[in-house]
Scaffold this motif. Structure first.
Motif, PDB file in Angstrom:
ATOM      1  N   UNK A  30       1.306  -0.919  -0.126  1.00 58.15           N
ATOM      2  CA  UNK A  30       0.296  -0.094  -0.373  1.00 58.15           C
ATOM      3  C   UNK A  30       0.735   1.452  -0.065  1.00 58.15           C
ATOM      4  N   UNK A  31       2.119   0.921  -0.155  1.00 57.42           N
ATOM      5  CA  UNK A  31       3.709   2.405  -0.450  1.00 57.42           C
ATOM      6  C   UNK A  31       2.713   3.460   0.585  1.00 57.42           C
ATOM      7  N   UNK A  32       3.089   2.583   1.811  1.00 62.48           N
ATOM      8  CA  UNK A  32       2.794   4.189   3.349  1.00 62.48           C
ATOM      9  C   UNK A  32       3.370   5.217   3.453  1.00 62.48           C
ATOM     10  N   UNK A  33       2.651   5.968   3.131  1.00 63.58           N
ATOM     11  CA  UNK A  33       4.307   7.292   3.383  1.00 63.58           C
ATOM     12  C   UNK A  33       3.920   8.100   4.720  1.00 63.58           C
ATOM     13  N   UNK A  34       4.617   7.430   6.054  1.00 65.70           N
ATOM     14  CA  UNK A  34       4.272   8.302   6.654  1.00 65.70           C
ATOM     15  C   UNK A  34       5.014  10.042   7.420  1.00 65.70           C
ATOM     16  N   UNK A  35       4.623  10.115   7.939  1.00 62.17           N
ATOM     17  CA  UNK A  35       5.041  12.007   8.243  1.00 62.17           C
ATOM     18  C   UNK A  35       4.410  12.517   9.149  1.00 62.17           C
ATOM     19  N   UNK A  36       6.033  13.237  10.210  1.00 62.64           N
ATOM     20  CA  UNK A  36       5.914  13.952  10.851  1.00 62.64           C
ATOM     21  C   UNK A  36       4.769  15.204  10.853  1.00 62.64           C
ATOM     22  N   UNK A  37       4.713  16.120  12.115  1.00 64.27           N
ATOM     23  CA  UNK A  37       4.016  17.400  11.948  1.00 64.27           C
ATOM     24  C   UNK A  37       5.212  17.612  12.530  1.00 64.27           C
ATOM     25  N   UNK A  38       5.851  18.859  13.137  1.00 65.06           N
ATOM     26  CA  UNK A  38       6.411  19.472  13.812  1.00 65.06           C
ATOM     27  C   UNK A  38       6.083  21.223  13.959  1.00 65.06           C
ATOM     28  N   UNK A  39       6.147  21.423  14.989  1.00 66.40           N
ATOM     29  CA  UNK A  39       6.327  23.088  14.867  1.00 66.40           C
ATOM     30  C   UNK A  39       7.741  23.489  15.614  1.00 66.40           C
ATOM     31  N   UNK A  40       8.054  24.434  14.984  1.00 66.90           N
ATOM     32  CA  UNK A  40       9.346  25.367  15.680  1.00 66.90           C
ATOM     33  C   UNK A  40       9.745  23.827  16.648  1.00 66.90           C
ATOM     34  N   UNK A  41      10.619  23.067  15.379  1.00 61.66           N
ATOM     35  CA  UNK A  41      11.665  22.157  15.378  1.00 61.66           C
ATOM     36  C   UNK A  41      10.846  21.060  16.403  1.00 61.66           C
ATOM     37  N   UNK A  51      -1.870   3.965   0.028  1.00 60.04           N
ATOM     38  CA  UNK A  51      -3.231   3.236  -0.421  1.00 60.04           C
ATOM     39  C   UNK A  51      -3.656   3.468  -1.874  1.00 60.04           C
ATOM     40  N   UNK A  52      -2.564   4.156  -2.780  1.00 62.54           N
ATOM     41  CA  UNK A  52      -2.676   5.078  -3.985  1.00 62.54           C
ATOM     42  C   UNK A  52      -3.639   4.155  -4.495  1.00 62.54           C
ATOM     43  N   UNK A  53      -4.701   4.425  -5.255  1.00 60.63           N
ATOM     44  CA  UNK A  53      -5.166   3.546  -6.465  1.00 60.63           C
ATOM     45  C   UNK A  53      -6.087   2.015  -5.686  1.00 60.63           C
ATOM     46  N   UNK A  54      -6.144   2.256  -4.744  1.00 57.07           N
ATOM     47  CA  UNK A  54      -6.883   0.606  -3.418  1.00 57.07           C
ATOM     48  C   UNK A  54      -7.911   1.202  -4.212  1.00 57.07           C
ATOM     49  N   UNK A  55      -9.011   2.460  -3.641  1.00 52.74           N
ATOM     50  CA  UNK A  55      -9.896   2.624  -4.729  1.00 52.74           C
ATOM     51  C   UNK A  55      -9.675   2.996  -5.862  1.00 52.74           C
ATOM     52  N   UNK A  56      -9.518   3.073  -7.370  1.00 50.81           N
ATOM     53  CA  UNK A  56      -9.660   3.059  -8.370  1.00 50.81           C
ATOM     54  C   UNK A  56      -9.680   5.226  -8.142  1.00 50.81           C
ATOM     55  N   UNK A  57      -9.183   5.654  -8.552  1.00 53.01           N
ATOM     56  CA  UNK A  57      -8.704   7.824  -8.087  1.00 53.01           C
ATOM     57  C   UNK A  57      -8.751   8.281  -6.729  1.00 53.01           C
ATOM     58  N   UNK A  58      -8.508   7.492  -6.105  1.00 48.99           N
ATOM     59  CA  UNK A  58      -8.145   7.867  -4.739  1.00 48.99           C
ATOM     60  C   UNK A  58      -7.153   7.927  -4.051  1.00 48.99           C
ATOM     61  N   UNK A  59      -6.825   8.288  -3.546  1.00 51.52           N
ATOM     62  CA  UNK A  59      -5.629   8.025  -2.396  1.00 51.52           C
ATOM     63  C   UNK A  59      -6.351   8.504  -0.193  1.00 51.52           C
ATOM     64  N   UNK A  60      -5.589   7.535   0.642  1.00 54.78           N
ATOM     65  CA  UNK A  60      -6.369   7.237   2.223  1.00 54.78           C
ATOM     66  C   UNK A  60      -5.250   8.584   2.742  1.00 54.78           C
ATOM     67  N   UNK A  90       0.838  16.858  -4.343  1.00 59.72           N
ATOM     68  CA  UNK A  90       1.770  15.267  -5.108  1.00 59.72           C
ATOM     69  C   UNK A  90       1.018  14.826  -6.420  1.00 59.72           C
ATOM     70  N   UNK A  91      -0.742  14.986  -6.124  1.00 56.07           N
ATOM     71  CA  UNK A  91      -1.344  13.474  -6.618  1.00 56.07           C
ATOM     72  C   UNK A  91      -3.266  14.056  -6.822  1.00 56.07           C
ATOM     73  N   UNK A  92      -2.496  15.344  -7.665  1.00 51.09           N
ATOM     74  CA  UNK A  92      -3.884  16.482  -7.822  1.00 51.09           C
ATOM     75  C   UNK A  92      -5.107  15.721  -9.019  1.00 51.09           C
ATOM     76  N   UNK A  93      -4.776  15.010  -9.410  1.00 52.25           N
ATOM     77  CA  UNK A  93      -6.131  14.094  -9.677  1.00 52.25           C
ATOM     78  C   UNK A  93      -7.121  13.272  -8.952  1.00 52.25           C
ATOM     79  N   UNK A  94      -6.101  13.037  -7.557  1.00 54.72           N
ATOM     80  CA  UNK A  94      -6.846  12.230  -7.039  1.00 54.72           C
ATOM     81  C   UNK A  94      -7.917  12.426  -5.602  1.00 54.72           C
ATOM     82  N   UNK A  95      -9.197  11.549  -4.983  1.00 53.82           N
ATOM     83  CA  UNK A  95      -9.732  12.458  -3.886  1.00 53.82           C
ATOM     84  C   UNK A  95      -9.235  11.708  -3.239  1.00 53.82           C
ATOM     85  N   UNK A  96      -9.531  12.202  -2.503  1.00 51.87           N
ATOM     86  CA  UNK A  96      -8.763  11.750  -0.028  1.00 51.87           C
ATOM     87  C   UNK A  96      -9.724  11.080   0.404  1.00 51.87           C
TER      88      UNK A  96
END
Length: 133
Positions: A30-41, A51-60, A90-96
């Protein structure tokens, strides 16, 4: 990231960051991309997309959390705006897609304020309500 946590009242509403990181490492199809959220380091939150296109035209937008110590300070709203901008760039034509615990009215209203709509679908993996943007 694994040490960040939601409040005790919210624990039943979202998987732990540790579990998410393990899922990203071992559930590679499913090629998960974990991303950290920072505020002032300082790490204040965590999100995971994939899960890009797991359901066509979508990303989770599979995970989104702000550590309990930083909630109520607008970090959630500001971070969500940045994350959605990243996804749409990054995924302009995908529904979220995302799923949310049915009793988490705060999160549901936050997502609605960003244009997400409730669907009639329930995520079979966790029985959460699916929303789409």
């Amino acid at each position: 990231m694994a040490s960040l946590s939601v409040s005790k009242e919210q624990i039943h509403m979202i998987e732990s960051n540790k579990d998410c990181l393990l899922e990203a490492a071992f559930d590679t199809h499913l090629e998960w991309q974990p991303l950290a959220i920072y505020a002032e380091n300082i790490p204040i939150g965590f999100t995971m997309i994939g899960a890009l296109d797991e359901k066509p035209g979508t990303i989770w937008l599979d995970r989104f959390m702000i550590d309990y110590r930083y909630q109520g300070k607008k970090y959630g709203k500001n971070s969500l705006a940045l994350i959605l901008n990243y996804i749409s760039t990054e995924y302009p034509d995908k529904k979220i897609l995302l799923s949310v615990h049915r009793s988490n009215n705060f999160a549901i209203n936050l997502y609605k304020s960003f244009g997400f709509k409730l669907t009639e679908e329930i995520d079979p993996d966790n029985q959460e309500i699916i929303m789409i943007k």
